[in-house]
Design a protein around this motif. Structure first.
Motif, PDB file in Angstrom:
ATOM      1  N   SER A  61      52.078  48.497  43.847  1.00  0.00           N
ATOM      2  CA  SER A  61      51.562  47.736  44.978  1.00  0.00           C
ATOM      3  C   SER A  61      50.454  46.826  44.469  1.00  0.00           C
ATOM      4  O   SER A  61      49.532  47.271  43.794  1.00  0.00           O
ATOM      5  N   PRO A  62      50.569  45.557  44.773  1.00  0.00           N
ATOM      6  CA  PRO A  62      49.535  44.645  44.298  1.00  0.00           C
ATOM      7  C   PRO A  62      48.215  44.929  44.997  1.00  0.00           C
ATOM      8  O   PRO A  62      48.182  45.298  46.165  1.00  0.00           O
ATOM      9  N   LYS A  63      47.160  44.753  44.254  1.00  0.00           N
ATOM     10  CA  LYS A  63      45.839  44.986  44.832  1.00  0.00           C
ATOM     11  C   LYS A  63      45.443  43.793  45.685  1.00  0.00           C
ATOM     12  O   LYS A  63      45.741  42.652  45.355  1.00  0.00           O
ATOM     13  N   SER A  64      44.760  44.102  46.744  1.00  0.00           N
ATOM     14  CA  SER A  64      44.287  43.026  47.617  1.00  0.00           C
ATOM     15  C   SER A  64      43.075  42.354  46.984  1.00  0.00           C
ATOM     16  O   SER A  64      42.457  42.871  46.053  1.00  0.00           O
ATOM     17  N   ALA A  65      42.730  41.195  47.524  1.00  0.00           N
ATOM     18  CA  ALA A  65      41.557  40.466  47.026  1.00  0.00           C
ATOM     19  C   ALA A  65      40.304  41.310  47.224  1.00  0.00           C
ATOM     20  O   ALA A  65      39.400  41.298  46.381  1.00  0.00           O
ATOM     21  N   TYR A  66      40.256  42.057  48.310  1.00  0.00           N
ATOM     22  CA  TYR A  66      39.119  42.934  48.600  1.00  0.00           C
ATOM     23  C   TYR A  66      38.961  43.994  47.503  1.00  0.00           C
ATOM     24  O   TYR A  66      37.867  44.189  46.964  1.00  0.00           O
ATOM     25  N   GLU A  67      40.054  44.661  47.136  1.00  0.00           N
ATOM     26  CA  GLU A  67      40.004  45.698  46.105  1.00  0.00           C
ATOM     27  C   GLU A  67      39.642  45.116  44.736  1.00  0.00           C
ATOM     28  O   GLU A  67      38.855  45.712  43.993  1.00  0.00           O
ATOM     29  N   LEU A  68      40.216  43.966  44.424  1.00  0.00           N
ATOM     30  CA  LEU A  68      39.896  43.324  43.141  1.00  0.00           C
ATOM     31  C   LEU A  68      38.425  42.929  43.066  1.00  0.00           C
ATOM     32  O   LEU A  68      37.787  43.103  42.026  1.00  0.00           O
ATOM     33  N   ALA A  69      37.904  42.405  44.176  1.00  0.00           N
ATOM     34  CA  ALA A  69      36.501  41.998  44.187  1.00  0.00           C
ATOM     35  C   ALA A  69      35.583  43.193  43.985  1.00  0.00           C
ATOM     36  O   ALA A  69      34.614  43.121  43.219  1.00  0.00           O
ATOM     37  N   LEU A  70      35.879  44.307  44.650  1.00  0.00           N
ATOM     38  CA  LEU A  70      35.039  45.500  44.476  1.00  0.00           C
ATOM     39  C   LEU A  70      35.102  46.024  43.044  1.00  0.00           C
ATOM     40  O   LEU A  70      34.087  46.441  42.483  1.00  0.00           O
ATOM     41  N   GLU A  71      36.289  45.994  42.448  1.00  0.00           N
ATOM     42  CA  GLU A  71      36.422  46.442  41.057  1.00  0.00           C
ATOM     43  C   GLU A  71      35.608  45.549  40.110  1.00  0.00           C
ATOM     44  O   GLU A  71      34.921  46.037  39.213  1.00  0.00           O
ATOM     45  N   LYS A  72      35.709  44.240  40.305  1.00  0.00           N
ATOM     46  CA  LYS A  72      34.964  43.324  39.433  1.00  0.00           C
ATOM     47  C   LYS A  72      33.460  43.461  39.625  1.00  0.00           C
ATOM     48  O   LYS A  72      32.696  43.337  38.670  1.00  0.00           O
ATOM     49  N   LEU A  73      33.035  43.714  40.856  1.00  0.00           N
ATOM     50  CA  LEU A  73      31.602  43.909  41.089  1.00  0.00           C
ATOM     51  C   LEU A  73      31.104  45.170  40.396  1.00  0.00           C
ATOM     52  O   LEU A  73      29.978  45.204  39.890  1.00  0.00           O
TER      53      LEU A  73
END
Length: 185
Positions: A61-73
């Motif tokens: 399942s592709p990660k949402s922009a929200y999940e990617l942003a939290l991971e990068k932060l």
């Protein structure tokens, strides 16, 4: 002097000028073992290809922009250093700007902070309007470090991290009725 006569050679002795026939080819390796080896290699390659095509595939399942942003932060948190804040400010700023582009289809990565904030101010119907002050503080803090070479304290950097995380959490997409427990129908 008369011509000297040459005695004819006896009929059973070979002369040096006689040509001999070519020997037949000699095969060191018989062709049957090589044929079996070639068939075996072809069969293994075919089985590997069939296994690759027919194996059960894991559904990613592709990660949402929200999940990617939290991971990068969270990854950016490791770069929090008072003596060298530039890599942290660049990564956090890029993370939020790409999040804005992916989540809200706002082209913020190719605009200056002032252009982006003016566009947000002009369009009051955007979902970002209520977060304008938070975004303005965050983006201007990052710009100070990136462009003015400002050396913030560790407390100021942690506040930037907190603003970024607060913004991402505040703009978390609401689950649609078709999605239950994070799974897609």
């Amino acid at each position: 002097m008369p011509f000297a006569q040459v005695a004819p050679a006896p009929p059973n002795t070979p002369q040096q000028d006689d040509l001999y026939d070519i020997r037949p080819p000699f095969f060191f390796l018989h062709s049957w073992p090589w044929l079996w080896i070639a068939f075996s290699v072809a069969a293994i390659a075919l089985l590997a290809l069939l296994w690759f095509w027919l194996r059960p595939r894991r559904l990613l399942s592709p990660k949402s922009a929200y999940e990617l942003a939290l991971e990068k932060l969270e990854k950016a948190r490791a770069l929090l250093r008072e003596d060298n804040p530039m890599p942290y400010a660049v990564l956090v700023s890029e993370t939020i700007r790409s999040y804005l582009g992916q989540r809200f289809q706002t082209p913020s990565t190719r605009r200056t902070t002032e252009e982006f904030l003016r566009q947000m101010e002009a369009n009051l119907t955007t979902p970002l309007a209520e977060h304008r002050v938070l975004l303005q503080d965050f983006l201007q803090s990052c710009d100070l470090v990136k462009f003015a070479r400002y050396q913030p304290t560790l407390t100021e950097l942690e506040q930037v991290q907190q603003r970024a995380t607060t913004f991402v959490n505040a703009t978390k997409p609401l689950p649609t009725p078709g999605h239950q427990n994070g799974r897609r129908p």
